[in-house]
Design an enzyme around this catalytic site. Structure first.
Site, PDB file in Angstrom:
ATOM      1  N   ASP A   1       0.830  -1.215   0.000  1.00  0.00           N
ATOM      2  CA  ASP A   1       0.000   0.000   0.000  1.00  0.00           C
ATOM      3  C   ASP A   1       0.857   1.256   0.000  1.00  0.00           C
ATOM      4  OD1 ASP A   1      -2.737  -0.294  -0.171  1.00  0.00           O
ATOM      5  OD2 ASP A   1      -2.991  -0.726   1.965  1.00  0.00           O
TER       6      ASP A   1
ATOM      7  N   LYS B   1      -0.443  -0.372  -4.268  1.00  0.00           N
ATOM      8  CA  LYS B   1      -1.893  -0.095  -4.310  1.00  0.00           C
ATOM      9  C   LYS B   1      -2.116   1.346  -3.887  1.00  0.00           C
ATOM     10  CE  LYS B   1      -4.911  -2.056  -1.310  1.00  0.00           C
ATOM     11  NZ  LYS B   1      -5.345  -0.873  -0.541  1.00  0.00           N
TER      12      LYS B   1
ATOM     13  N   GLU C   1      -5.214   4.181  -3.102  1.00  0.00           N
ATOM     14  CA  GLU C   1      -6.638   4.398  -2.854  1.00  0.00           C
ATOM     15  C   GLU C   1      -7.134   5.607  -3.637  1.00  0.00           C
ATOM     16  OE1 GLU C   1      -7.607   4.592   1.316  1.00  0.00           O
ATOM     17  OE2 GLU C   1      -6.541   2.739   1.764  1.00  0.00           O
TER      18      GLU C   1
ATOM     19  N   GLU D   1     -14.052  -2.016  -2.156  1.00  0.00           N
ATOM     20  CA  GLU D   1     -14.272  -2.278  -0.727  1.00  0.00           C
ATOM     21  C   GLU D   1     -15.621  -1.721  -0.277  1.00  0.00           C
ATOM     22  OE1 GLU D   1     -11.003  -1.312   1.851  1.00  0.00           O
ATOM     23  OE2 GLU D   1     -12.189  -1.641   3.675  1.00  0.00           O
TER      24      GLU D   1
HETATM   25  O1  KIV Z   1      -4.940  -2.044   3.932  1.00  0.00           O
HETATM   26  C1  KIV Z   1      -5.626  -3.037   3.638  1.00  0.00           C
HETATM   27  O2  KIV Z   1      -5.592  -4.077   4.314  1.00  0.00           O
HETATM   28  C2  KIV Z   1      -6.494  -2.946   2.481  1.00  0.00           C
HETATM   29  C3  KIV Z   1      -7.453  -4.074   2.241  1.00  0.00           C
HETATM   30  C4  KIV Z   1      -8.555  -4.016   3.211  1.00  0.00           C
HETATM   31  C5  KIV Z   1      -7.955  -4.107   0.854  1.00  0.00           C
HETATM   32  O3  KIV Z   1      -6.431  -2.007   1.755  1.00  0.00           O
END
Ligand code: KIV
Length: 283
Positions: A103, A132, A134, A201
């Site tokens: 992330d 990833k 958001e 989500e």
């Molecule tokens: O940070 C995380 O665990 C997430 C998932 C819930 C998709 O982004």
């Protein structure tokens, strides 16, 4: 992306990552084309990654949910690039053969292309195969820049926890027509920007199904119903490790909390009764 034929062949013969369907960015598209569900779970440390390494889970997500799950904070906003890189390195050590997504932390995609590039580079150097990010509105150009720079990006729409203050809490998103329309537009914009997969989500199941049909990239749902191309769960929810947290969408596939407690109780009892350690357990 590689040729579809090559991708399907890769799925049939995943090589050293045996037991998984997705071993590269191309594998995500191939999985969708072949109708194979993608399985992703979060991981934050070496020991759990090691346990997950030879399971059929396709992909490990070093989520910034680490802030809540591991560090006990009430949201994910405290994550930094350095912290995410540290968790990523730990996961890579435990599961070097898995496809690992890290992330990007709070605001990392909002400070311009150069900052995002530095952050993503740090995460990829830590061993992640992809990052990833958001949200979409206001930073799809940043995502496009990363993708054009050779950094695979997974998108994330719906309940985007980094927006929790603005959203007024962790709530199901896109319930009304206007918000659903915006989410459809955001999904299309992310696909255009070049994301290779999209986490959805906590949105209504019907909307998730619609988005899944509309985009070419696979969707990976959490609290978004069975119509997605894959599913992701937070490891601790999936293992039932947090007895105080039982969201409706997170089925427990093990009773981890009971197991941990039972182990601790047995240990304490064995020590106090003098049964542990035995002579054979000493030197
Ligand atoms: O940070 C995380 O665990 C997430 C998932 C819930 C998709 O982004």
């Amino acid at each position: 992306m590689g040729s579809p034929g090559g991708n399907v062949a890769e799925l049939k013969n995943p090589g050293p990552r045996s037991g998984t369907l997705v071993s590269s960015v191309d594998g995500f598209a191939a999985a969708k084309a072949a109708g194979m569900k993608i399985v992703m779970v979060t991981a934050y440390d070496t020991w759990s990654a090691r346990l997950l390494a030879d399971t059929p889970v396709d992909c490990l997500l070093v989520g910034d949910s680490a802030m809540m799950v591991v560090h006990g904070e009430k949201d994910t906003l405290g994550a930094t690039t350095e912290l995410m890189a540290m968790h990523t390195r730990a996961v890579v050590r435990g599961a070097p053969g898995k496809f690992i997504v890290a992330d990007m932390p709070f605001l990392a995609a909002r400070k311009g292309e150069s900052h995002a590039l530095d952050c993503a580079a740090t995460l990829l150097r830590a061993g992640a195969h992809a990052v990833k990010i958001e949200g979409a509105q206001g930073h799809t150009h940043v995502i496009r820049h990363l993708v054009e720079s050779g950094i695979p990006v997974m998108g994330h729409l719906g309940l985007t926890p980094q927006w929790v203050r603005g959203l007024g809490g962790f709530k199901v998103q896109a319930r009304d027509a206007a918000a659903a329309g915006q989410l459809r537009e955001d999904a299309a914009a992310l696909e255009l920007a070049g994301v290779f997969a999209l986490v959805l989500e906590c949105i209504p199941q019907g909307l998730a199904r619609e988005v899944t049909a509309a985009v070419r990239v696979p969707t990976i749902g959490i609290g978004a119903g069975a119509g997605c191309d894959g599913q992701v769960l937070v490891l601790h929810d999936m293992l039932g490790l947090n007895p105080d947290f039982r969201p409706r969408f997170a089925r427990r596939f093990a009773e981890g909390a009971a197991l941990v407690r039972a182990g601790a109780v047995h240990f304490a009892e064995a020590v106090r009764s003098g049964e542990f350690p035995t002579e054979g357990e000493g030197f």
